[in-house]
Design a protein around this motif. Structure first.
Motif, PDB file in Angstrom:
ATOM      1  N   UNK A  20       0.857  -1.189   0.000  1.00 15.71           N
ATOM      2  CA  UNK A  20       0.000   0.000   0.000  1.00 15.71           C
ATOM      3  C   UNK A  20       0.886   1.228   0.000  1.00 15.71           C
ATOM      4  N   UNK A  21       0.770   2.050   1.033  1.00 17.06           N
ATOM      5  CA  UNK A  21       1.604   3.254   1.136  1.00 17.06           C
ATOM      6  C   UNK A  21       2.727   3.095   2.148  1.00 17.06           C
ATOM      7  N   UNK A  22       2.828   1.939   2.784  1.00 20.32           N
ATOM      8  CA  UNK A  22       3.824   1.729   3.837  1.00 20.32           C
ATOM      9  C   UNK A  22       4.902   0.754   3.398  1.00 20.32           C
ATOM     10  N   UNK A  23       6.099   0.941   3.968  1.00 21.61           N
ATOM     11  CA  UNK A  23       7.191  -0.006   3.782  1.00 21.61           C
ATOM     12  C   UNK A  23       7.201  -0.940   4.985  1.00 21.61           C
ATOM     13  N   UNK A  24       7.107  -2.237   4.717  1.00 21.73           N
ATOM     14  CA  UNK A  24       7.033  -3.248   5.770  1.00 21.73           C
ATOM     15  C   UNK A  24       8.305  -4.102   5.731  1.00 21.73           C
ATOM     16  N   UNK A  25       8.934  -4.278   6.884  1.00 22.68           N
ATOM     17  CA  UNK A  25      10.145  -5.103   6.977  1.00 22.68           C
ATOM     18  C   UNK A  25       9.775  -6.573   6.835  1.00 22.68           C
ATOM     19  N   UNK A  26      10.463  -7.278   5.971  1.00 16.35           N
ATOM     20  CA  UNK A  26      10.269  -8.718   5.802  1.00 16.35           C
ATOM     21  C   UNK A  26      11.253  -9.455   6.707  1.00 16.35           C
ATOM     22  N   UNK A  27      10.991 -10.733   6.975  1.00 12.66           N
ATOM     23  CA  UNK A  27      11.932 -11.491   7.815  1.00 12.66           C
ATOM     24  C   UNK A  27      13.163 -11.944   7.026  1.00 12.66           C
ATOM     25  N   UNK A  28      13.594 -11.143   6.082  1.00 17.15           N
ATOM     26  CA  UNK A  28      14.772 -11.447   5.263  1.00 17.15           C
ATOM     27  C   UNK A  28      15.879 -10.483   5.662  1.00 17.15           C
ATOM     28  N   UNK A  29      16.905 -11.032   6.333  1.00 16.52           N
ATOM     29  CA  UNK A  29      18.028 -10.214   6.818  1.00 16.52           C
ATOM     30  C   UNK A  29      19.334 -10.912   6.491  1.00 16.52           C
ATOM     31  N   UNK A  30      20.389 -10.104   6.388  1.00 17.47           N
ATOM     32  CA  UNK A  30      21.724 -10.656   6.164  1.00 17.47           C
ATOM     33  C   UNK A  30      22.754  -9.674   6.695  1.00 17.47           C
ATOM     34  N   UNK A  31      23.911 -10.179   7.124  1.00 19.88           N
ATOM     35  CA  UNK A  31      24.962  -9.283   7.619  1.00 19.88           C
ATOM     36  C   UNK A  31      25.795  -8.705   6.470  1.00 19.88           C
ATOM     37  N   UNK A  32      26.365  -7.545   6.725  1.00 13.80           N
ATOM     38  CA  UNK A  32      27.312  -6.948   5.796  1.00 13.80           C
ATOM     39  C   UNK A  32      28.656  -7.631   6.045  1.00 13.80           C
ATOM     40  N   UNK A  33      29.294  -8.127   4.972  1.00 13.29           N
ATOM     41  CA  UNK A  33      30.570  -8.825   5.159  1.00 13.29           C
ATOM     42  C   UNK A  33      31.740  -7.838   5.163  1.00 13.29           C
ATOM     43  N   UNK A  34      32.939  -8.341   5.391  1.00 16.45           N
ATOM     44  CA  UNK A  34      34.137  -7.499   5.505  1.00 16.45           C
ATOM     45  C   UNK A  34      34.433  -6.724   4.226  1.00 16.45           C
ATOM     46  N   UNK A  35      33.964  -7.216   3.093  1.00 18.95           N
ATOM     47  CA  UNK A  35      34.175  -6.526   1.823  1.00 18.95           C
ATOM     48  C   UNK A  35      33.150  -5.432   1.560  1.00 18.95           C
ATOM     49  N   UNK A  36      32.205  -5.243   2.495  1.00 20.74           N
ATOM     50  CA  UNK A  36      31.197  -4.203   2.335  1.00 20.74           C
ATOM     51  C   UNK A  36      30.058  -4.594   1.411  1.00 20.74           C
ATOM     52  N   UNK A  37      29.816  -5.906   1.273  1.00 24.74           N
ATOM     53  CA  UNK A  37      28.706  -6.376   0.442  1.00 24.74           C
ATOM     54  C   UNK A  37      27.765  -7.235   1.281  1.00 24.74           C
ATOM     55  N   UNK A  38      26.610  -7.531   0.721  1.00 23.55           N
ATOM     56  CA  UNK A  38      25.636  -8.395   1.388  1.00 23.55           C
ATOM     57  C   UNK A  38      24.860  -9.155   0.319  1.00 23.55           C
ATOM     58  N   UNK A  39      24.197 -10.230   0.721  1.00 22.22           N
ATOM     59  CA  UNK A  39      23.331 -10.998  -0.161  1.00 22.22           C
ATOM     60  C   UNK A  39      22.239 -11.624   0.709  1.00 22.22           C
ATOM     61  N   UNK A  40      20.987 -11.316   0.387  1.00 20.22           N
ATOM     62  CA  UNK A  40      19.843 -11.769   1.183  1.00 20.22           C
ATOM     63  C   UNK A  40      18.984 -12.704   0.344  1.00 20.22           C
ATOM     64  N   UNK A  41      18.592 -13.845   0.923  1.00 17.06           N
ATOM     65  CA  UNK A  41      17.656 -14.749   0.252  1.00 17.06           C
ATOM     66  C   UNK A  41      16.240 -14.271   0.544  1.00 17.06           C
ATOM     67  N   UNK A  42      15.406 -14.213  -0.506  1.00 17.93           N
ATOM     68  CA  UNK A  42      14.047 -13.685  -0.371  1.00 17.93           C
ATOM     69  C   UNK A  42      13.075 -14.630  -1.064  1.00 17.93           C
TER      70      UNK A  42
END
Length: 134
Positions: free
Chosen positions: A85-107
């Motif tokens: 709708x008009x809101x942004x909702x957080x999904x239970x998809x999270x991942x850490x930022x690695x030492x290289x400054x990148x991330x990859x999240x499974x959704x």
């Protein structure tokens, strides 16, 4: 002398008496219009990028959102958000930022149609990516 200036003068004298000073309250301010000699630098703003591994998926089919995280501490979590709708909702998809400054999240998404997604961490928000679910 106007009323506001009198109140300022009385306040300065009162503060001077309270803190034990005398001449400081009556000293002429030096160089009020001069620029400050100390220049503060703003902290680097955190930035996130995001890219989906697929633009079209079947319902509940896994895909990845990957990107870079500049100015975000290693180990900090990034969270996928979905516009509902008009809101942004957080999904239970999270991942850490690695030492290289990148991330990859499974959704996985079950809401059929065009889904607008973004990634957030702290105050940083990535640009929106669009994934269509069939």
């Amino acid at each position: 002398m106007n009323r506001a200036l009198r109140y300022v003068a009385i306040g300065a004298v009162a503060v001077s008496v309270l803190v034990g000073g005398s001449a400081v309250a009556f000293a002429e301010p030096a160089h009020l219009d001069a620029p400050a000699s100390v220049v503060a630098t703003a902290p680097t703003a955190a930035q996130l990028t995001a890219k989906a591994s697929a633009t079209t998926v079947d319902a509940w089919q896994e895909f990845r959102i990957s990107g870079t995280a500049k100015g975000i501490e290693t180990g900090s979590k990034v969270t996928v958000q979905q516009k509902q709708g008009t809101k942004w909702v957080a999904l239970p998809a999270k991942a850490p930022v690695n030492a290289g400054g990148t991330y990859s999240v499974r959704v996985k998404l079950g809401l059929k149609g065009v889904n607008q997604l973004r990634v957030g961490s702290g105050g940083a928000i990535s640009p929106v990516v669009t994934v269509t679910v069939r």
